[in-house]
Design an enzyme around this catalytic site. Sequence first.
Site, PDB file in Angstrom:
ATOM      1  N   TYR A 109     -10.453   5.089  15.095  1.00  0.00           N
ATOM      2  CA  TYR A 109      -9.403   5.638  13.864  1.00  0.00           C
ATOM      3  C   TYR A 109      -9.262   7.201  14.001  1.00  0.00           C
ATOM      4  CZ  TYR A 109      -7.463   5.909   9.265  1.00  0.00           C
ATOM      5  OH  TYR A 109      -6.509   6.248   8.198  1.00  0.00           O
TER       6      TYR A 109
ATOM      7  N   THR B 197      -5.580   1.625  -2.798  1.00  0.00           N
ATOM      8  CA  THR B 197      -5.057   0.468  -2.318  1.00  0.00           C
ATOM      9  C   THR B 197      -5.885  -0.721  -1.953  1.00  0.00           C
ATOM     10  OG1 THR B 197      -5.408   0.946   0.021  1.00  0.00           O
ATOM     11  CG2 THR B 197      -3.197   1.980  -0.873  1.00  0.00           C
TER      12      THR B 197
ATOM     13  N   GLY C 267       0.657  -1.380  -0.115  1.00  0.00           N
ATOM     14  CA  GLY C 267       0.060  -0.016  -0.074  1.00  0.00           C
ATOM     15  C   GLY C 267       0.799   1.089   0.097  1.00  0.00           C
TER      16      GLY C 267
ATOM     17  N   ASP D 238       5.836  -5.369  15.643  1.00  0.00           N
ATOM     18  CA  ASP D 238       4.540  -4.784  16.308  1.00  0.00           C
ATOM     19  C   ASP D 238       5.026  -3.480  16.734  1.00  0.00           C
ATOM     20  OD1 ASP D 238       2.535  -4.126  17.752  1.00  0.00           O
ATOM     21  OD2 ASP D 238       2.201  -6.172  18.541  1.00  0.00           O
TER      22      ASP D 238
ATOM     23  N   LYS E 235      -6.030   9.127  14.499  1.00  0.00           N
ATOM     24  CA  LYS E 235      -5.221  10.112  13.512  1.00  0.00           C
ATOM     25  C   LYS E 235      -5.184  11.625  14.145  1.00  0.00           C
ATOM     26  CE  LYS E 235      -4.284   6.579  10.588  1.00  0.00           C
ATOM     27  NZ  LYS E 235      -2.973   6.525  10.338  1.00  0.00           N
TER      28      LYS E 235
ATOM     29  N   ILE F 156      -6.671   6.974  -1.038  1.00  0.00           N
ATOM     30  CA  ILE F 156      -5.537   6.203  -1.979  1.00  0.00           C
ATOM     31  C   ILE F 156      -6.139   5.085  -2.327  1.00  0.00           C
ATOM     32  CG2 ILE F 156      -3.155   5.952  -1.914  1.00  0.00           C
ATOM     33  CD1 ILE F 156      -3.789   8.740  -1.573  1.00  0.00           C
TER      34      ILE F 156
END
Length: 248
Positions: A157, A194, A17, A62, A161, A192
């Site tokens: 999410y 991906t 990606g 990780d 961010k 994008i």
Amino acid sequence: MDRLKDKVAIITGGVAGIGLGIAECYIREGAKVVLTANHNVEGGKKAVAEFGNEKALFVQQDVSKEADWERVIKQTIDKFGKLDILVNNAGVGGVNGPLEDLSLEDWQQVIDINLTGNFLGEKHAIRAMKTFNHAKGSIINISSVAGLVGLPLSPAYSASKGGTRLLTHATALSLASEKVDIRVNAVHPGWIATDIVPKDYEQQIVQTIPVGHMGEPQDIGEICIYLGNDESKFANGADFVIDGAQRA
């Protein structure tokens, strides 16, 4: 084609990606890259085979584990001798749905990878840059337009961010106040093209983008070239939105 000649970069999530797009741009411009991923080990091996062992290293990682960061930094220094650039790109979308239905475990997974992972990356990259690169370098945090405006049904999410954006600002300001020449900037991609984009919704997504198409991983890679070299020496604590005018 030498805008990153002799630079050494760690790119987390760098085997697919957006991360792979960044890595391909960095290799093109003469950088040496350390690519990490937690699950896509085959992708890491394939990328190193394509780029060459003298230019690339893959380390399974990780990003939410401090011991893994210590190991990545050690292997980077052991192979390449320094660290110039960190691209904090690894991330997960997590479970989507109403906040009241989100479990603490699902919330924590997203925060651990997307935000705590970036904190740990910054922490250990700054230490390595101070020790092995004369306190000079560039940190690029890949955030999202969801860090600028809320994304419906994606509370974890969006929070991760948005947190990454302000982590970027706070770290940049702290280092600049100390007169440390390590710059920290955030890149906020829009849609994008991906594998994580839902195929069933591609046409609907494109209709929301003023330029009429999604971006490509290389579009993010190109801005990361600029931020990784000395052309961007006055860019610090800034947000770079790459979204086809969707948030204009």
